[in-house]
Design a protein around this motif. Structure first.
Motif, mmCIF file in Angstrom:
data_model
loop_
_atom_site.group_PDB
_atom_site.id
_atom_site.type_symbol
_atom_site.label_atom_id
_atom_site.label_comp_id
_atom_site.label_asym_id
_atom_site.label_seq_id
_atom_site.Cartn_x
_atom_site.Cartn_y
_atom_site.Cartn_z
ATOM 1 N N GLN A 129 8.885 2.662 -3.920
ATOM 2 C CA GLN A 129 9.746 2.443 -5.073
ATOM 3 C C GLN A 129 10.856 1.445 -4.731
ATOM 4 O O GLN A 129 10.948 0.944 -3.602
ATOM 5 C CB GLN A 129 10.356 3.772 -5.534
ATOM 6 N N THR A 130 11.709 1.184 -5.697
ATOM 7 C CA THR A 130 12.829 0.261 -5.510
ATOM 8 C C THR A 130 13.649 0.640 -4.275
ATOM 9 O O THR A 130 14.027 1.799 -4.097
ATOM 10 C CB THR A 130 13.742 0.282 -6.755
ATOM 11 N N GLY A 131 13.886 -0.348 -3.426
ATOM 12 C CA GLY A 131 14.696 -0.139 -2.231
ATOM 13 C C GLY A 131 13.933 0.332 -1.013
ATOM 14 O O GLY A 131 14.473 0.335 0.100
ATOM 15 N N VAL A 132 12.685 0.729 -1.181
ATOM 16 C CA VAL A 132 11.896 1.243 -0.056
ATOM 17 C C VAL A 132 11.320 0.076 0.737
ATOM 18 O O VAL A 132 10.861 -0.912 0.173
ATOM 19 C CB VAL A 132 10.761 2.160 -0.555
ATOM 20 N N GLU A 133 11.344 0.204 2.048
ATOM 21 C CA GLU A 133 10.765 -0.791 2.932
ATOM 22 C C GLU A 133 9.990 -0.086 4.037
ATOM 23 O O GLU A 133 10.126 1.125 4.241
ATOM 24 C CB GLU A 133 11.857 -1.664 3.567
ATOM 25 N N LEU A 134 9.155 -0.835 4.725
ATOM 26 C CA LEU A 134 8.458 -0.323 5.900
ATOM 27 C C LEU A 134 8.830 -1.236 7.051
ATOM 28 O O LEU A 134 8.495 -2.426 7.055
ATOM 29 C CB LEU A 134 6.945 -0.323 5.685
ATOM 30 N N ARG A 135 9.543 -0.677 8.025
ATOM 31 C CA ARG A 135 10.037 -1.490 9.127
ATOM 32 C C ARG A 135 8.888 -2.022 9.978
ATOM 33 O O ARG A 135 7.819 -1.428 10.053
ATOM 34 C CB ARG A 135 11.000 -0.671 9.981
ATOM 35 N N SER A 136 9.155 -3.139 10.612
ATOM 36 C CA SER A 136 8.148 -3.797 11.433
ATOM 37 C C SER A 136 7.648 -2.857 12.526
ATOM 38 O O SER A 136 8.443 -2.214 13.217
ATOM 39 C CB SER A 136 8.745 -5.066 12.046
ATOM 40 N N HIS A 137 6.336 -2.783 12.681
ATOM 41 C CA HIS A 137 5.744 -1.850 13.631
ATOM 42 C C HIS A 137 4.373 -2.345 14.079
ATOM 43 O O HIS A 137 3.782 -3.232 13.456
ATOM 44 C CB HIS A 137 5.602 -0.464 12.993
ATOM 45 N N THR A 138 3.879 -1.761 15.144
ATOM 46 C CA THR A 138 2.536 -2.040 15.647
ATOM 47 C C THR A 138 1.712 -0.771 15.511
ATOM 48 O O THR A 138 2.082 0.278 16.038
ATOM 49 C CB THR A 138 2.589 -2.472 17.126
ATOM 50 N N ASP A 139 0.608 -0.826 14.795
ATOM 51 C CA ASP A 139 -0.182 0.373 14.503
ATOM 52 C C ASP A 139 -0.661 1.075 15.763
ATOM 53 O O ASP A 139 -0.656 2.312 15.838
ATOM 54 C CB ASP A 139 -1.384 0.007 13.618
ATOM 55 N N GLN A 140 -1.068 0.329 16.777
ATOM 56 C CA GLN A 140 -1.595 0.939 17.994
ATOM 57 C C GLN A 140 -0.529 1.674 18.793
ATOM 58 O O GLN A 140 -0.863 2.532 19.609
ATOM 59 C CB GLN A 140 -2.277 -0.121 18.865
ATOM 60 N N HIS A 141 0.756 1.361 18.561
ATOM 61 C CA HIS A 141 1.808 2.100 19.255
ATOM 62 C C HIS A 141 1.888 3.536 18.728
ATOM 63 O O HIS A 141 2.188 4.464 19.483
ATOM 64 C CB HIS A 141 3.161 1.399 19.068
ATOM 65 N N THR A 142 1.646 3.696 17.427
ATOM 66 C CA THR A 142 1.638 5.031 16.837
ATOM 67 C C THR A 142 0.332 5.756 17.105
ATOM 68 O O THR A 142 0.322 6.946 17.436
ATOM 69 C CB THR A 142 1.860 4.936 15.312
ATOM 70 N N ASP A 143 -0.773 5.030 16.988
ATOM 71 C CA ASP A 143 -2.100 5.621 17.136
ATOM 72 C C ASP A 143 -2.995 4.654 17.913
ATOM 73 O O ASP A 143 -3.549 3.713 17.340
ATOM 74 C CB ASP A 143 -2.689 5.910 15.754
ATOM 75 N N PRO A 144 -3.147 4.866 19.216
ATOM 76 C CA PRO A 144 -3.935 3.936 20.043
ATOM 77 C C PRO A 144 -5.413 3.876 19.680
ATOM 78 O O PRO A 144 -6.121 2.975 20.151
ATOM 79 C CB PRO A 144 -3.756 4.495 21.472
#
Length: 219
Positions: A129-144
């Motif tokens: 929604q308005t104001g929501v963002e997804l911060r920069s990340h690497t998918d493999q860091h969360t789930d290898p």
């Protein structure tokens, strides 16, 4: 895998654009009827429906990855991170036959490209929604176990909210029904810019994962 994946897309009559050597934009992955199905679920969902999925899945994921489901302790130990303000952003559609059909269709392309991989996801509609963002990340860091990420776009009429690749100086806004495909590695660190006033941003997120990864790699 990516060359085989492109061959399978062509074999199954999908057109695609090569944004880079490793990022593909695949056209018309969802039909109009399938998009209508997703919109029907969005329009009928209550606020309470949107608040179920994310938090309820955390113990399952932690059990799969760490062999334990005490999420709060794993966060305190620095082993796991919860995406902030994400508790009301996901709606599960895995029980519907329409979902099962398009997931199976796309998963078959993945398996035909590399039998050691499978497609996980697309079972959850994600909203921003308005104001929501997804911060920069690497998918493999969360789930290898993630080899590639895939995003199916439901709409493109939101304001701002572009997907960006931090290391590639690249921003994208695919059209409804299109699917973005890219590696889950550090080179392809990515995020979503804040959504401005106006329509909500909707996508379906999936991941192409290594089979039996956590059975073969204990954390």
């Amino acid at each position: 895998m990516i060359e085989n994946f492109k061959k399978e897309l062509i074999k199954n009559n999908y057109k695609f654009e090569e944004i880079t050597d490793e990022i593909l934009l695949i056209k018309d992955c969802l039909s109009k009827e399938e998009l209508d199905f997703v919109w029907d679920k969005i329009n009928k969902a209550s606020q309470a429906d949107w608040e179920i999925e994310y938090l309820s899945n955390l113990p399952r994921f932690c059990m799969e990855k760490f062999g334990r489901d005490d999420v709060e302790n794993l966060v305190a130990e620095g082993k796991f991170e919860i995406t902030q303000n994400w508790a009301d952003k996901n709606l599960n559609i895995s029980q519907y036959e329409e979902y099962k059909k398009f997931h199976e269709r796309l998963n078959n392309i993945v398996i035909s490209s590399d039998s050691d991989l499978h497609l996980s996801g697309f079972a959850t509609i994600q909203r921003m929604q308005t104001g929501v963002e997804l911060r920069s990340h690497t998918d493999q860091h969360t789930d290898p176990s993630i080899k590639y990420a895939t995003i199916l776009y439901i709409n493109d009429d939101y304001n701002q909210g572009e997907l960006f690749f931090k290391n590639l100086n690249l921003k994208l806004r695919p059209k409804p029904g299109e699917m973005l495909f890219f590696p889950g590695d550090a080179k392809h660190e990515h995020g979503v810019e804040p959504v401005a006033d106006g329509p909500i941003r909707y996508v379906l997120v999936g991941f192409i994962k290594v089979n039996e990864f956590y059975n073969n790699n204990k954390y």
